[in-house]
Design a protein around this motif. Structure first.
Motif, short mmCIF file in Angstrom:
data_model
loop_
_atom_site.label_atom_id
_atom_site.label_comp_id
_atom_site.label_asym_id
_atom_site.label_seq_id
_atom_site.Cartn_x
_atom_site.Cartn_y
_atom_site.Cartn_z
N LEU A 12 -15.53 -13.31 23.66
CA LEU A 12 -16.08 -14.28 22.72
C LEU A 12 -16.82 -15.42 23.42
N LEU A 13 -16.30 -15.87 24.56
CA LEU A 13 -16.91 -17.00 25.27
C LEU A 13 -17.80 -16.56 26.41
N SER A 14 -18.12 -15.30 26.45
CA SER A 14 -18.93 -14.77 27.55
C SER A 14 -20.21 -14.15 27.01
N ASP A 15 -21.32 -14.35 27.71
CA ASP A 15 -22.57 -13.69 27.35
C ASP A 15 -22.83 -12.48 28.22
N ASP A 16 -21.83 -12.11 29.02
CA ASP A 16 -21.94 -10.96 29.91
C ASP A 16 -21.45 -9.72 29.15
N THR A 17 -22.35 -9.00 28.53
CA THR A 17 -21.99 -7.89 27.66
C THR A 17 -22.34 -6.55 28.28
N ALA A 18 -21.73 -5.50 27.72
CA ALA A 18 -21.99 -4.15 28.23
C ALA A 18 -23.43 -3.75 28.06
N SER A 19 -24.09 -4.23 26.99
CA SER A 19 -25.46 -3.83 26.72
C SER A 19 -26.46 -4.32 27.77
N LYS A 20 -26.04 -5.30 28.61
CA LYS A 20 -26.93 -5.78 29.66
C LYS A 20 -27.26 -4.69 30.66
N LEU A 21 -26.39 -3.70 30.75
CA LEU A 21 -26.64 -2.61 31.70
C LEU A 21 -27.84 -1.76 31.28
N ALA A 22 -28.31 -1.94 30.04
CA ALA A 22 -29.50 -1.22 29.59
C ALA A 22 -30.77 -1.76 30.24
N ASP A 23 -30.71 -2.99 30.75
CA ASP A 23 -31.85 -3.61 31.40
C ASP A 23 -31.94 -3.10 32.84
N PRO A 24 -33.00 -2.35 33.19
CA PRO A 24 -33.08 -1.77 34.55
C PRO A 24 -33.13 -2.83 35.64
N VAL A 25 -33.73 -3.98 35.34
CA VAL A 25 -33.79 -5.04 36.34
C VAL A 25 -32.39 -5.53 36.68
N PHE A 26 -31.58 -5.74 35.64
CA PHE A 26 -30.20 -6.17 35.85
C PHE A 26 -29.38 -5.06 36.50
N ALA A 27 -29.52 -3.84 35.98
CA ALA A 27 -28.71 -2.71 36.46
C ALA A 27 -28.96 -2.43 37.94
N PHE A 28 -30.22 -2.39 38.33
CA PHE A 28 -30.54 -1.99 39.71
C PHE A 28 -30.50 -3.17 40.69
N SER A 29 -30.05 -4.32 40.18
CA SER A 29 -29.75 -5.42 41.10
C SER A 29 -28.39 -5.22 41.75
N MET A 30 -27.63 -4.22 41.26
CA MET A 30 -26.31 -3.90 41.80
C MET A 30 -26.34 -2.52 42.44
N PRO A 31 -25.53 -2.30 43.47
CA PRO A 31 -25.38 -0.94 43.99
C PRO A 31 -24.72 -0.05 42.94
N PHE A 32 -24.81 1.26 43.14
CA PHE A 32 -24.34 2.20 42.13
C PHE A 32 -22.85 2.04 41.84
N TYR A 33 -22.03 1.87 42.89
CA TYR A 33 -20.58 1.74 42.66
C TYR A 33 -20.27 0.51 41.83
N ALA A 34 -21.07 -0.57 42.01
CA ALA A 34 -20.86 -1.79 41.23
C ALA A 34 -21.22 -1.55 39.77
N ARG A 35 -22.25 -0.74 39.53
CA ARG A 35 -22.61 -0.40 38.15
C ARG A 35 -21.48 0.39 37.47
N LEU A 36 -20.86 1.30 38.23
CA LEU A 36 -19.74 2.06 37.68
C LEU A 36 -18.59 1.14 37.29
N LEU A 37 -18.25 0.21 38.18
CA LEU A 37 -17.18 -0.74 37.89
C LEU A 37 -17.55 -1.63 36.72
N TYR A 38 -18.80 -2.04 36.66
CA TYR A 38 -19.28 -2.87 35.55
C TYR A 38 -19.10 -2.13 34.22
N ALA A 39 -19.47 -0.84 34.23
CA ALA A 39 -19.33 -0.02 33.03
C ALA A 39 -17.87 0.08 32.60
N TYR A 40 -17.00 0.39 33.56
CA TYR A 40 -15.58 0.54 33.22
C TYR A 40 -15.00 -0.75 32.66
N VAL A 41 -15.27 -1.86 33.35
CA VAL A 41 -14.69 -3.15 32.95
C VAL A 41 -15.18 -3.57 31.57
#
Length: 456
Positions: A212-241
């Motif tokens: 509720l108090l966070s603007d860090d949402t799962a849908s941000k991973l749809a943005d390629p600029v945001f997604a590819f700013s992280m290594p692949f393993y970090a994207r996996l962890l981001y998805a899981y969390v």
């Protein structure tokens, strides 16, 4: 007029930084905790049923207003009339009508989404559908036994105040059982209820902090600029969390409701001496279970019980019953394209891929070096399942097909890749096991030296 239309409610909700309907929803989630001691002390099923009708109706009308609530009362009344008219033949017609009615509500909600927190009558309608189907089947059994529950008990059942808004569902025979519970026949429920409440508040705090108090949402991973700013393993962890974060509100609501039911004297298991009959979720097991079976058996337990009783057990073929349960569950949850996609791939993973992998690899892990590989099997299985469901969960986390597909693409479709690898590997292993078993059966046993001699 609903309470959410009152200016004072809007002002209080605004000062708390939330929409009025969300504020009232939270109030109604916690209010049963304070009403539970009264409910327990009423002492008999008649008074408790009256209490449920009055308080449950007040909750319903207070949150949704009369115009929306009329759908709830219309389906409940129609179901009861059909039970009286059709008797033992009522379960199938009621099931069909209830799901068609709910499906219409889902379609309306999908086509005309609300502008606020998205609180509408569909939630209680989902609970009502499960209740009227349970009521129809249990009525059939009661009539067969020469017993017919009263109109008051059925009204109290569908309006049960603790579970009306957020669930979980109750079975009709459970309602009859627990409304008749004598306070003297059960242990003091206060400490178990407070323990469950503490767990609910813990997850509620996490939901507020990280959702509720966070603007860090799962849908941000749809943005390629945001997604590819992280290594692949970090994207996996981001998805899981971030998919795991979506479950927090369910943990909070269900554990709080379980605390209310426990404090009302519901759910004591006389055999195990535990307050576990109303448990709907075990968060730690869901998050860190070793396989998909752990997830299924510990998530939305009450709905799973409903599906087992009224769907799966109606089919002699267990496999077909399981498929039917997934289809019914999908209809019950709604018609969003992303939700349908989630249920399709989740069902495929659970019913085919995960089951095959378990048959193929678990015996190897148990037999190799006296079970030395079992811990490795558990850890790898838990990790693979977590990431696959984290991947599939983006279908639930995204409201648009475009967002869902973009998230999957930015993860290189890893969930599908893992599932394909698991499936192909398990098919190969199972095929070799069958060939080995077949060749063993065809090999004739060698005759031992000094075999049986011909009799004189």
């Amino acid at each position: 007029m609903a309470l959410t239309d009152l200016e004072i409610v809007k002002e209080i909700a605004a000062s708390a930084g939330m929409p009025a309907d969300l504020f009232i929803l939270i109030v109604l989630l916690f209010l049963p905790l304070f009403l539970a001691p009264i409910y327990l002390r009423l002492g008999n099923s008649t008074l408790r049923a009256y209490f449920d009708v009055v308080v449950g109706s007040a909750f319903l009308l207070g949150l949704y207003g009369f115009q929306a609530s009329i759908h709830f009362y219309a389906l409940a009344t129609l179901s009861y009339v059909l039970i009286l008219v059709l008797g033992p033949n009522s379960p199938v017609p009621i099931t069909v009508i209830a799901f068609v009615y709910l499906s219409a509500r889902h379609i309306i909600r999908y086509l005309y989404p609300g502008e606020s927190y998205d609180v509408d009558i569909t939630g209680p309608m989902m609970m009502l559908v499960l209740n009227v189907v349970s009521m129809a089947y249990e009525y059939k059994d009661k009539v067969a036994q020469g017993k017919t529950p009263s109109l008051l008990l059925t009204a109290g059942y569908v309006c049960h105040h603790s579970t009306l808004i957020c669930g979980p569902p109750l079975m009709f025979d459970e309602y009859i059982l627990y409304t008749a519970v004598n306070q003297k026949d059960i242990p003091n429920p206060t400490l178990p209820a407070l323990t469950k409440l503490a767990a609910g508040l813990f997850w509620f705090a996490l939901h507020i902090k990280f959702v509720l108090l966070s603007d860090d949402t799962a849908s941000k991973l749809a943005d390629p600029v945001f997604a590819f700013s992280m290594p692949f393993y970090a994207r996996l962890l981001y998805a899981y969390v971030h998919v795991a974060k979506l479950r927090m509100k369910f943990y909070a609501a269900w554990l709080t409701t379980e605390a209310s039911l426990t404090l009302s004297g519901w759910g004591y298991d006389n055999e195990k001496k535990e307050w576990n009959k109303m448990t709907n979720v075990r968060p730690i097991t869901v998050e860190f279970g070793e396989n998909t079976r752990s997830l299924i058996n510990n998530w939305n337990i009450r709905v799973s019980e409903w599906l087992r009783r009224y769907v799966m057990e109606k089919f002699s073929d267990k496999e077909f019953g399981t498929i039917a349960a997934f289809i019914v569950s999908g209809f019950w949850h709604g018609f969003s394209i992303t939700q349908i996609t989630f249920f399709f791939f989740a069902g495929l993973h659970l019913l085919v891929i995960s089951r095959n992998a378990r048959k193929a690899f678990r015996p190897i892990a148990l037999e190799f070096a006296g079970g030395a590989l079992k811990p490795v099997y558990d850890v790898v299985g838990a990790a693979v399942n977590a990431f696959i469901f984290g991947f599939i969960g983006f279908a639930w986390a995204n409201e648009t097909v475009e967002g869902m597909l973009a998230c999957w693409a930015n993860l290189y479709y890893i969930g599908f890749v893992l599932d394909i690898i698991c499936y192909v590997a398990s098919v190969i292993v199972l095929s070799r096991q069958r060939k080995s078993s077949s060749s063993t059966e065809k090999t004739p046993s060698k005759r031992t030296s000094g075999g049986s001699k011909k009799k004189d």
